[in-house]
Motif scaffolding. Structure first.
Motif, PDB file in Angstrom:
ATOM      1  N   GLN A   1       0.850  -1.184   0.000  1.00 18.91           N
ATOM      2  CA  GLN A   1       0.000   0.000   0.000  1.00 18.91           C
ATOM      3  C   GLN A   1       0.886   1.234   0.000  1.00 18.91           C
ATOM      4  OE1 GLN A   1      -2.397  -0.719   3.495  1.00 18.91           O
ATOM      5  NE2 GLN A   1      -4.089  -1.401   2.218  1.00 18.91           N
ATOM      6  N   TRP A   2       0.560   2.128  -0.868  1.00 18.22           N
ATOM      7  CA  TRP A   2       1.317   3.368  -0.987  1.00 18.22           C
ATOM      8  C   TRP A   2       0.507   4.500  -0.387  1.00 18.22           C
ATOM      9  CZ3 TRP A   2       5.702   4.211  -4.461  1.00 18.22           C
ATOM     10  CH2 TRP A   2       6.192   3.008  -4.976  1.00 18.22           C
ATOM     11  N   ALA A   3       1.174   5.337   0.396  1.00 14.97           N
ATOM     12  CA  ALA A   3       0.513   6.519   0.943  1.00 14.97           C
ATOM     13  C   ALA A   3       0.944   7.713   0.117  1.00 14.97           C
ATOM     14  CB  ALA A   3       0.911   6.722   2.400  1.00 14.97           C
ATOM     15  N   ALA A   4       0.051   8.249  -0.652  1.00 12.63           N
ATOM     16  CA  ALA A   4       0.391   9.371  -1.523  1.00 12.63           C
ATOM     17  C   ALA A   4       0.045  10.670  -0.827  1.00 12.63           C
ATOM     18  CB  ALA A   4      -0.373   9.264  -2.835  1.00 12.63           C
ATOM     19  N   MET A   5       0.974  11.608  -0.842  1.00 14.18           N
ATOM     20  CA  MET A   5       0.756  12.891  -0.195  1.00 14.18           C
ATOM     21  C   MET A   5       1.109  13.989  -1.172  1.00 14.18           C
ATOM     22  SD  MET A   5       2.560  12.187   3.441  1.00 14.18           S
ATOM     23  CE  MET A   5       1.885  13.676   4.102  1.00 14.18           C
ATOM     24  N   CYS A   6       0.258  14.982  -1.311  1.00  9.93           N
ATOM     25  CA  CYS A   6       0.610  16.117  -2.155  1.00  9.93           C
ATOM     26  C   CYS A   6       0.171  17.392  -1.463  1.00  9.93           C
ATOM     27  CB  CYS A   6      -0.023  16.012  -3.537  1.00  9.93           C
ATOM     28  SG  CYS A   6      -1.798  16.160  -3.538  1.00  9.93           S
ATOM     29  N   VAL A   7       1.021  18.407  -1.533  1.00 12.25           N
ATOM     30  CA  VAL A   7       0.698  19.703  -0.964  1.00 12.25           C
ATOM     31  C   VAL A   7       1.114  20.758  -1.967  1.00 12.25           C
ATOM     32  CG1 VAL A   7       1.131  21.320   0.892  1.00 12.25           C
ATOM     33  CG2 VAL A   7       1.037  18.894   1.386  1.00 12.25           C
TER      34      VAL A   7
ATOM     35  N   GLN B   1       5.136  12.666  -2.325  1.00 11.35           N
ATOM     36  CA  GLN B   1       4.413  11.457  -1.958  1.00 11.35           C
ATOM     37  C   GLN B   1       5.234  10.681  -0.944  1.00 11.35           C
ATOM     38  OE1 GLN B   1       3.907   9.663  -5.884  1.00 11.35           O
ATOM     39  NE2 GLN B   1       1.722  10.024  -5.752  1.00 11.35           N
ATOM     40  N   LEU B   2       4.533  10.034  -0.027  1.00 12.57           N
ATOM     41  CA  LEU B   2       5.156   9.102   0.908  1.00 12.57           C
ATOM     42  C   LEU B   2       4.504   7.740   0.731  1.00 12.57           C
ATOM     43  CD1 LEU B   2       5.326  11.293   4.150  1.00 12.57           C
ATOM     44  CD2 LEU B   2       7.086  10.979   2.409  1.00 12.57           C
ATOM     45  N   ILE B   3       5.178   6.688   1.156  1.00 12.95           N
ATOM     46  CA  ILE B   3       4.635   5.348   0.965  1.00 12.95           C
ATOM     47  C   ILE B   3       4.329   4.679   2.299  1.00 12.95           C
ATOM     48  CG2 ILE B   3       5.953   5.097  -1.170  1.00 12.95           C
ATOM     49  CD1 ILE B   3       7.689   3.009   0.367  1.00 12.95           C
TER      50      ILE B   3
END
Length: 281
Positions: free
Chosen positions: A5-11, A68-70
């Motif tokens: 599972q990938w944790a996607a982060m965008c700001v 992005q973070l995973i």
């Protein structure tokens, strides 16, 4: 069947849209399958909160931040990749060497495993630093940083990933970067080049890659001997396997001026047999 599972982060600060203020989880529609392993990798979006609300919009000279973070079943892989993402965003850090602030940052990056709270704390610090830098750039220039991980698939039983980055902190041009990561799930660590090269074959590997690099220089009208007086060649640890062999990727300014861009050197399967351990052929 193993799921990642990938944790996607965008700001994106100072723009019309940004990630939601409250943590949300969304499953992406796409599921990637590797033919060799017949394994699936599920993607999901997740936001890690920070003390100063990294999603809050600013109104003047705002930095643009995308990353992005995973999140996978392997905390040590998550930490390796997520710290790599943060280290790209952290390029503008100016804490004095040896200061308490610099030591805290060094301790964070040195930890084998970091948790979400630690990531959130560092992201808050990075955001504040980028806010400061954005207000220092002149004219219509804008601070832009981005860092994105990607899953490259399996080579044999080794999951491979990359982290790509782009940084512009003002000036004539920005900087791009692209880093590879090869993981050994049984050994529970990232493979180093020394793990895969046959004993006593590092000099031969350097000779092979340098011959290829010299040929590239000559093809562009440069003299390898003259080039070597200003730029020392070395064997990068930034490598990845693929179906045709191995790639060794150099960042701009590592072995040549910026105008050359990233430089990719390769070993084909035949060259690998003389230089690389049998289990990686």
């Amino acid at each position: 069947m193993r799921y990642w599972q990938w944790a996607a982060m965008c700001v994106v600060l100072g723009m019309m849209t940004a990630c939601a203020d409250k943590p949300q989880v969304q499953m992406a529609a796409d599921v990637i399958k590797t033919k060799e392993q017949n394994q699936s990798f599920a993607w999901q979006n997740k936001i890690i909160s920070t003390k100063d609300n990294i999603n809050q919009k600013c109104t003047n000279q705002c930095p643009q931040i995308e990353y992005q973070l995973i999140s996978t079943p392997y905390a040590w892989i998550d930490s390796t990749i997520n710290k790599a993402v943060l280290s790209i965003l952290d390029s503008g850090e100016e804490s004095a060497e040896g200061s308490p602030a610099a030591k805290r940052i060094q301790d964070f990056y040195a930890k084998p495993v970091v948790n979400d709270d630690e990531l959130g704390e560092q992201l808050g610090r990075i955001k504040q630093n980028l806010d400061r830098l954005a207000k220092e750039v002149s004219g219509e220039q804008m601070v832009v940083v981005s860092a994105k991980p990607d899953f490259l698939g399996f080579y044999k039983d080794l999951p491979q990933m990359s982290v790509s980055g782009e940084i512009y902190l003002g000036g004539a041009h920005g900087m791009t970067s692209y880093f590879y990561y090869v993981f050994d799930l049984q050994a529970k660590r990232q493979l180093d080049l020394s793990d895969v090269v046959l004993p006593n074959q590092m000099p031969a590997l350097q000779q092979t890659l340098q011959a290829q690099f010299d040929a590239m220089l000559r093809s562009q009208g440069a003299d390898p001997a003259e080039h070597g007086q200003s730029w020392e060649f070395f064997v990068t640890r930034n490598f990845v396997f693929d179906k045709d062999g191995m790639e060794f990727l150099y960042q701009p300014y590592e072995i040549a001026p910026y105008v050359y861009g990233p430089i990719s050197l390769r070993l084909d399967k035949q060259q690998m047999r003389a230089l690389i351990k049998p289990q990686y052929l």
